[in-house]
Design an enzyme around this catalytic site. Sequence first.
Site, mmCIF file in Angstrom:
data_model
loop_
_atom_site.group_PDB
_atom_site.id
_atom_site.type_symbol
_atom_site.label_atom_id
_atom_site.label_comp_id
_atom_site.label_asym_id
_atom_site.label_seq_id
_atom_site.Cartn_x
_atom_site.Cartn_y
_atom_site.Cartn_z
ATOM 1 N N SER A 1 4.777 2.277 7.999
ATOM 2 C CA SER A 1 4.358 1.180 7.127
ATOM 3 C C SER A 1 5.512 0.665 6.286
ATOM 4 O O SER A 1 6.192 1.432 5.601
ATOM 5 C CB SER A 1 3.230 1.639 6.204
ATOM 6 O OG SER A 1 2.051 1.875 6.927
ATOM 7 N N HIS B 1 0.815 -1.218 0.000
ATOM 8 C CA HIS B 1 0.000 0.000 0.000
ATOM 9 C C HIS B 1 0.847 1.266 0.000
ATOM 10 O O HIS B 1 0.350 2.341 -0.313
ATOM 11 C CB HIS B 1 -0.986 -0.001 1.176
ATOM 12 C CG HIS B 1 -0.402 0.320 2.507
ATOM 13 N ND1 HIS B 1 -0.025 -0.641 3.415
ATOM 14 C CD2 HIS B 1 -0.128 1.507 3.111
ATOM 15 C CE1 HIS B 1 0.434 -0.064 4.509
ATOM 16 N NE2 HIS B 1 0.395 1.243 4.349
ATOM 17 N N ASP C 1 0.086 -7.560 1.464
ATOM 18 C CA ASP C 1 0.526 -6.172 1.648
ATOM 19 C C ASP C 1 2.050 -6.068 1.648
ATOM 20 O O ASP C 1 2.643 -5.374 2.474
ATOM 21 C CB ASP C 1 -0.038 -5.566 2.925
ATOM 22 C CG ASP C 1 0.049 -4.038 2.927
ATOM 23 O OD1 ASP C 1 0.249 -3.453 1.839
ATOM 24 O OD2 ASP C 1 -0.070 -3.429 4.010
#
Length: 368
Positions: free
Chosen positions: A214, A106, A136
């Site tokens: 992230s 993402h 992911d």
Amino acid sequence: MDRRTTLALAAVAALALALSGAKFWFTPSTVSVARTIEQRGAFSEAERGAIEIFERVSPSVVQVAARSGSNPMTEDEGPSSPGGAPSSSGTGFIWDNQGHVVTNDHVVQGAKTVALRFASGEVTEAEVIGVAPNYDLAVLRIGNARQPPPPFALGSSADLKVGQAAFAIGNPFGLDQSMTSGIISALKRRLPTSSGREIGNVIQTDAAINPGNSGGPLLDSAGRLIGVTTAIYSPSGANAGIGFAVPVDIVNRVVPELIRTGRVPTPGIGIVAANEALATRLGIEGVIVVRTAPAGPAERAGIRGVDLASGALGDVITEANDKPVRRLSDLTDEIEQIGAGRSVKLVVKRGSQSRNLDVNIVDIGRSQ
């Protein structure tokens, strides 16, 4: 001497008498000097461990900045930092000596250009060579021939314990090279992805993870990689003590495949399952098959979905390779561990009758 003058002289005399018994201290005017520094003792064992981890592994953590066309992406990594970091910034880390970098899918989703900033401050371009939305995860390749920092030592997520120490390094809100610590607060969480599937066995930690972390590493107390931070749970959008990481055992299976082929097979048997809430309302333990893919493995094996004409319930999958199937994640976990090109032994219940079926597993992602 009049009465007024007499009273005034008496008041002055009383004040003089009172002051004669008081003590006043005045600090003489001197040149200010710095205070003496008191030397601290040795660092504690926990402090030494954390310092050693950061100094050893932080050079291998990079800031990832992705752009879609000429405009910064508007994904979940938060606003620009005071230092001017782009709003699309996330984190990545060196995977091997060939210049591959791992981050979240993402973070780079839809990106036309990707730049990496190293701990030294050097900036270089990178190319997205593979993505796995179901996990992911994404793999980048450093654009030039520079020698990358050394990769992390890999740990295992199979033997993690709730309560053990965990360390996260990343770029929260664009503030690079930030380290936080905490514990592993839960295991075997399930995390939905943008592809509509779930990541299984996800690690939960209370180490502070914020937008910008992230794709960064989650490390154990030996400085080994045990996960890739991927999400936070927070009504406010900032750290609330609940962060999630993709376990390293999944990462170590998916990343080499992305490097080789740019994609990861999506193993499946070609069914659409009912919502788990429906199975709960009906008092059914297992996966209710709503329909099967035409000419798919499940249909060829004789599995039936719901009969739309009569409303009869579809088949219910209750076991996979002798393991109980109570929910869809139990089935998908077993299928993913087996992999496409092999078969899974299922126990399927239809009405009051159960039967054993061998069903082929295929890469359903190729038909999507």
